[in-house]
Design an enzyme around this catalytic site. Structure first.
Site, PDB file in Angstrom:
ATOM      1  N   ARG A 229     -39.061  46.223 -77.831  1.00 27.27           N
ATOM      2  CA  ARG A 229     -40.065  45.522 -78.616  1.00 27.27           C
ATOM      3  C   ARG A 229     -39.377  44.806 -79.773  1.00 27.27           C
ATOM      4  NH1 ARG A 229     -43.024  45.509 -74.906  1.00 27.27           N
ATOM      5  NH2 ARG A 229     -45.094  46.434 -74.736  1.00 27.27           N
ATOM      6  N   HIS A 277     -40.393  37.189 -72.696  1.00 28.52           N
ATOM      7  CA  HIS A 277     -40.981  38.497 -72.353  1.00 28.52           C
ATOM      8  C   HIS A 277     -41.243  38.586 -70.842  1.00 28.52           C
ATOM      9  CE1 HIS A 277     -43.577  42.033 -73.979  1.00 28.52           C
ATOM     10  NE2 HIS A 277     -43.161  42.286 -72.744  1.00 28.52           N
TER      11      HIS A 277
END
Ligand code: NDP
Ligand code: OXD
Length: 317
Positions: A229, A277
């Site tokens: 993250r 991502h």
């Protein structure tokens, strides 16, 4: 005949409509008659919900939920949602086909870094049959987070001949991987890592973990690959260490703000690779099978806390 179990599907950017049929088929195979409905704000009296960043009103409207399934591995945004009932069990996906894709992504970039493969592509490609080949001791790869995903990454890197170490909260036994556990061993772990792979969940403890102090503990010339993250890294500190040459490069798949803003320095930094991502997209069929197996277990009376993927809210993952 029993009425089918009603299940709300609210998957935002994951295209909910492409999930209902795999979920229904997987439930049928698991012996559960289920009716999946794309959640549109009206109460459907759902017993379960399958979600990815759902509208917050879902929890105020669907008050009969017995469990919620997160159609991904990371739950930090779901846990932060206002109105999430404090005792509603949350189950997240465990691997479900994401881990091998992420191991592939990470090993691809490790190979580019360690073998200088970028030299051979593009308009300035090196056309030299006698180009350098690395023949020395392979660099040490250190994986932060040795869970479903980190352990798979560690195993894959180890198979390709790298010396691999992993850092987790509790000690781990992964074949051929040196285990470092707890904050007390992080300095030692970083000091012996040349390619750092971040596969941590975002929690109160991991937020901003990789700041200037921690990143400076990596040896000069180290590389960073982040698939965990974005918020685990302090961006300004990473950029400063790249600019100063302490770190050689960063491959970043996840960011503090997503989509990464167009003006962000990462997009244009010569030592940074940005991917949007995509290292571990959730594959529908294995994910649907995992969710269906859990629904079947819950319908048989199993406690949610006994199932794989049960989120421990006190830990945050
Ligand atoms: P897991 O829960 O299986 O593993 C998490 C690992 O992190 C565990 O080994 C855990 O240690 C370790 N950990 C957590 N907190 C700490 C801490 N404070 N100190 C040291 N170690 C810690 O998660 P997954 O492997 O399934 O997923 C990891 C993350 O990957 C997700 O949360 C998500 O953020 C990210 N992800 C990214 C994707 C992408 O496309 N980029 C796709 C999928 C996931 P222990 O085992 O001892 O508890
Ligand atoms: C996840 C992700 O957490 O895709 O599953 O990032």
């Amino acid at each position: 005949m029993d009425r089918p179990v009603r299940i709300a599907v609210a998957l935002s950017s994951m295209k909910s409509e492409q999930w209902t049929e795999p979920l229904r088929a997987a439930c049928a195979q698991a012996g559960v008659a289920a009716q999946f409905e794309l959640w549109d704000g009206r109460r459907i009296d759902a017993r379960y919900a399958v979600v990815w960043l759902p509208p917050p009103e879902l929890f105020a409207v669907e008050t009969g939920l017995r469990a919620v399934f997160n159609a991904g591995a990371g739950v930090e945004r779901l846990l932060a949602m206002p109105g999430l009932p404090p005792n509603l069990p949350i189950l997240r996906l465990v691997d479900a086909g994401m881990a091998p894709k992420m191991a592939e992504y990470v090993c691809f970039y490790i190979a580019r870094i360690t073998r200088g493969l970028d030299r051979f592509g593009g308009p300035d490609a090196l056309r030299d049959w006698n180009a350098d080949r690395p023949r020395g001791t392979p660099p040490a790869v250190g994986v932060l987070g040795l869970g479903a995903i980190g352990a798979q990454i560690a195993r894959a890197a180890q198979l390709f001949g790298y010396r691999v170490r992993g850092w987790s909260r509790t000690p781990k036994a992964v074949d051929g991987v040196e285990s470092f556990a707890g904050a007390a061993r992080l300095t030692e772990f970083l000091a012996g890592t040349q390619i750092l792979v971040d596969a941590l969940p975002l929690t109160g403890e991991t937020r901003n973990l990789l700041d200037r102090t921690r990143l400076s503990q990596l040896p000069r010339g180290a590389h960073l690959i982040n698939v965990g993250r974005g918020e685990t890294i302090v961006d300004e500190d990473l950029l400063a260490l790249l600019d100063q040459g302490h770190l050689a490069s960063a491959v970043l798949d996840v960011f503090r703000a997503e989509p990464l803003p167009a003006e962000h320095r990462y997009w244009h930094h010569p030592r940074v690779t940005v991917t949007p991502h995509l290292s571990g997209p959730t594959p529908r069929e294995p994910a649907a099978q995992q969710i269906a197996a859990a629904i079947a277990a819950l319908e048989r009376g199993a406690a949610a806390s006994s199932l794989a993927g049960y989120v421990d809210r006190s830990r945050g993952y």
